[in-house]
Write an enzyme that holds these catalytic residues in place. Structure first.
Site, mmCIF file in Angstrom:
data_model
loop_
_atom_site.group_PDB
_atom_site.id
_atom_site.type_symbol
_atom_site.label_atom_id
_atom_site.label_comp_id
_atom_site.label_asym_id
_atom_site.label_seq_id
_atom_site.Cartn_x
_atom_site.Cartn_y
_atom_site.Cartn_z
ATOM 1 N N ARG A 1 20.989 57.419 -4.894
ATOM 2 C CA ARG A 1 20.858 58.869 -4.740
ATOM 3 C C ARG A 1 21.913 59.396 -3.761
ATOM 4 O O ARG A 1 22.167 58.781 -2.739
ATOM 5 C CB ARG A 1 19.454 59.161 -4.194
ATOM 6 C CG ARG A 1 19.163 60.619 -3.958
ATOM 7 C CD ARG A 1 17.702 60.902 -4.055
ATOM 8 N NE ARG A 1 16.985 60.690 -2.792
ATOM 9 C CZ ARG A 1 15.698 61.017 -2.621
ATOM 10 N NH1 ARG A 1 14.992 61.517 -3.610
ATOM 11 N NH2 ARG A 1 15.110 60.795 -1.464
ATOM 12 N N ARG B 1 21.513 60.101 2.270
ATOM 13 C CA ARG B 1 20.585 60.503 3.339
ATOM 14 C C ARG B 1 20.277 59.310 4.233
ATOM 15 O O ARG B 1 20.120 58.195 3.748
ATOM 16 C CB ARG B 1 19.280 61.007 2.711
ATOM 17 C CG ARG B 1 19.265 62.512 2.515
ATOM 18 C CD ARG B 1 18.106 62.972 1.672
ATOM 19 N NE ARG B 1 16.831 62.361 2.025
ATOM 20 C CZ ARG B 1 15.700 62.591 1.354
ATOM 21 N NH1 ARG B 1 15.690 63.403 0.324
ATOM 22 N NH2 ARG B 1 14.579 62.000 1.723
ATOM 23 N N ARG C 1 0.763 65.104 2.478
ATOM 24 C CA ARG C 1 1.062 63.677 2.432
ATOM 25 C C ARG C 1 0.022 62.859 3.175
ATOM 26 O O ARG C 1 0.123 61.634 3.200
ATOM 27 C CB ARG C 1 2.404 63.428 3.104
ATOM 28 C CG ARG C 1 3.573 63.201 2.162
ATOM 29 C CD ARG C 1 4.803 63.157 3.031
ATOM 30 N NE ARG C 1 5.892 62.406 2.518
ATOM 31 C CZ ARG C 1 6.935 62.945 1.867
ATOM 32 N NH1 ARG C 1 6.950 64.209 1.585
ATOM 33 N NH2 ARG C 1 7.930 62.189 1.511
ATOM 34 N N ARG D 1 9.347 53.678 4.103
ATOM 35 C CA ARG D 1 8.788 54.889 3.493
ATOM 36 C C ARG D 1 7.757 54.548 2.431
ATOM 37 O O ARG D 1 6.763 55.252 2.265
ATOM 38 C CB ARG D 1 9.906 55.743 2.877
ATOM 39 C CG ARG D 1 10.640 56.567 3.926
ATOM 40 C CD ARG D 1 11.984 57.026 3.441
ATOM 41 N NE ARG D 1 11.930 57.967 2.339
ATOM 42 C CZ ARG D 1 12.913 58.130 1.454
ATOM 43 N NH1 ARG D 1 14.001 57.401 1.539
ATOM 44 N NH2 ARG D 1 12.788 59.004 0.503
ATOM 45 N N LYS E 1 9.868 64.179 -7.593
ATOM 46 C CA LYS E 1 9.162 65.434 -7.330
ATOM 47 C C LYS E 1 10.141 66.605 -7.250
ATOM 48 O O LYS E 1 9.913 67.656 -7.834
ATOM 49 C CB LYS E 1 8.373 65.347 -6.007
ATOM 50 C CG LYS E 1 7.317 64.255 -5.982
ATOM 51 C CD LYS E 1 6.494 64.287 -4.690
ATOM 52 C CE LYS E 1 7.296 63.925 -3.441
ATOM 53 N NZ LYS E 1 7.730 62.512 -3.410
HETATM 54 P P1 ADP Z 1 10.952 61.681 -0.245
HETATM 55 O O1 ADP Z 1 9.887 62.363 -1.053
HETATM 56 O O2 ADP Z 1 12.047 61.158 -1.107
HETATM 57 O O3 ADP Z 1 10.411 60.672 0.721
HETATM 58 P P2 ADP Z 1 11.271 64.078 1.386
HETATM 59 O O4 ADP Z 1 12.523 64.865 1.422
HETATM 60 O O5 ADP Z 1 10.075 64.682 0.737
HETATM 61 O O6 ADP Z 1 11.700 62.718 0.677
HETATM 62 O O7 ADP Z 1 10.842 63.639 2.874
HETATM 63 C C1 ADP Z 1 11.726 63.041 3.775
HETATM 64 C C2 ADP Z 1 11.018 62.729 5.099
HETATM 65 O O8 ADP Z 1 10.557 63.959 5.704
HETATM 66 C C3 ADP Z 1 9.761 61.883 4.982
HETATM 67 O O9 ADP Z 1 10.056 60.506 4.941
HETATM 68 C C4 ADP Z 1 9.012 62.296 6.263
HETATM 69 O O10 ADP Z 1 9.543 61.668 7.409
HETATM 70 C C5 ADP Z 1 9.307 63.764 6.358
HETATM 71 N N1 ADP Z 1 8.268 64.575 5.673
HETATM 72 C C6 ADP Z 1 8.424 65.310 4.527
HETATM 73 N N2 ADP Z 1 7.266 65.900 4.174
HETATM 74 C C7 ADP Z 1 6.345 65.512 5.087
HETATM 75 C C8 ADP Z 1 4.955 65.745 5.258
HETATM 76 N N3 ADP Z 1 4.249 66.520 4.396
HETATM 77 N N4 ADP Z 1 4.335 65.176 6.317
HETATM 78 C C9 ADP Z 1 5.002 64.415 7.197
HETATM 79 N N5 ADP Z 1 6.303 64.124 7.091
HETATM 80 C C10 ADP Z 1 6.988 64.666 6.053
#
Ligand code: ADP
Ligand code: ZN
Length: 211
Positions: free
Chosen positions: A122, A155, A88, A166, A13
């Site tokens: 990554r 990370r 999400r 996740r 994404k």
């Molecule tokens: P990825 O898409 O690779 O999982 P992100 O950087 O989008 O990584 O998200 C990392 C973490 O941040 C998620 O695992 C979650 O804990 C938190 N997070 C991100 N966006 C949201 C969201 N919309 N709602 C709840 N938690 C979120």
């Protein structure tokens, strides 16, 4: 153009969002980045979020919804935006619908085996957030960011135990949004298993058609 990007962790994404920013001149709003910024700044919100993120769990809806509401009110979002990592959950989608309308939802589909390989290789820049991949997109100098010279790191939530969690979280809470947006007639899907450029060349005509 108001776009949501959907996809499992590691579907790409963020990489697609970066190309869309350049092509359509609209900002990327990544809730992951907003939360990591808050975490790095050590704000109370950031510290609360950190506990969930490091465990591979979602940060509570009200926290994330508040962040997004504030961000979408900024002047640079008035001509459109790309939401990367939000919504999400169904309650987040419902809250978003009360904040703004959306033109299209682009779902990036990638096989799980491909995703696991991507996430474990990554590396992210400590300073500017640029994302690299040791296999498919390595930095010119090992451990150093090409664009800013910052240090590259794995990370906390890209460690193998957390990655599995996740995925479970994605399947249970986020995947239902695909059907939700299909029902609303907003869904576009694209295969994202190849390179960033190939995926974008497939996504682009779909996105151009909704400008
Ligand atoms: P990825 O898409 O690779 O999982 P992100 O950087 O989008 O990584 O998200 C990392 C973490 O941040 C998620 O695992 C979650 O804990 C938190 N997070 C991100 N966006 C949201 C969201 N919309 N709602 C709840 N938690 C979120
Ligand atoms: Zn950098």
């Amino acid at each position: 153009m108001k776009i949501i990007l959907l996809g499992a962790p590691g579907a790409g994404k963020g990489s697609q969002a970066k190309l869309m920013v350049d092509t359509y001149q609209i900002p990327q709003i990544s809730t992951g980045d907003l939360l990591r910024t808050a975490k790095a700044a050590g704000t109370p919100l950031g510290l609360e979020a950190q506990r969930y993120m490091d465990a591979g769990l979602l940060v509570p809806d009200e926290v994330v919804i508040g962040l997004v509401r504030e961000r979408l009110a900024q002047p640079d979002c008035q001509g459109g935006f790309i939401l990367d990592g939000f919504p999400r959950t169904l309650p987040q989608a419902e809250a978003l619908a009360r904040i703004t309308d959306i033109d299209r939802v682009l779902s990036i589909e990638v096989a799980p085996e491909v995703i696991i390989g991507r996430l474990t290789s990554r590396r992210s820049c400590q300073k500017c957030g640029q994302v690299y991949n040791l296999v498919s997109y390595p930095p010119r100098t090992a451990g150093v960011c090409d664009s800013c010279g910052g240090e590259l790191y794995l990370r906390d939530d890209d460690r193998e135990e957390t990655i599995r969690k996740r995925f479970e979280t994605y399947e249970a809470q986020t995947r239902p949004l695909i059907q939700h947006y299909r029902d609303q007639g907003l869904l576009l899907t694209v295969q994202g298993g190849d390179t960033v450029e190939e995926t974008f060349s497939r996504a682009r005509p779909l996105l151009d058609a909704c400008r």
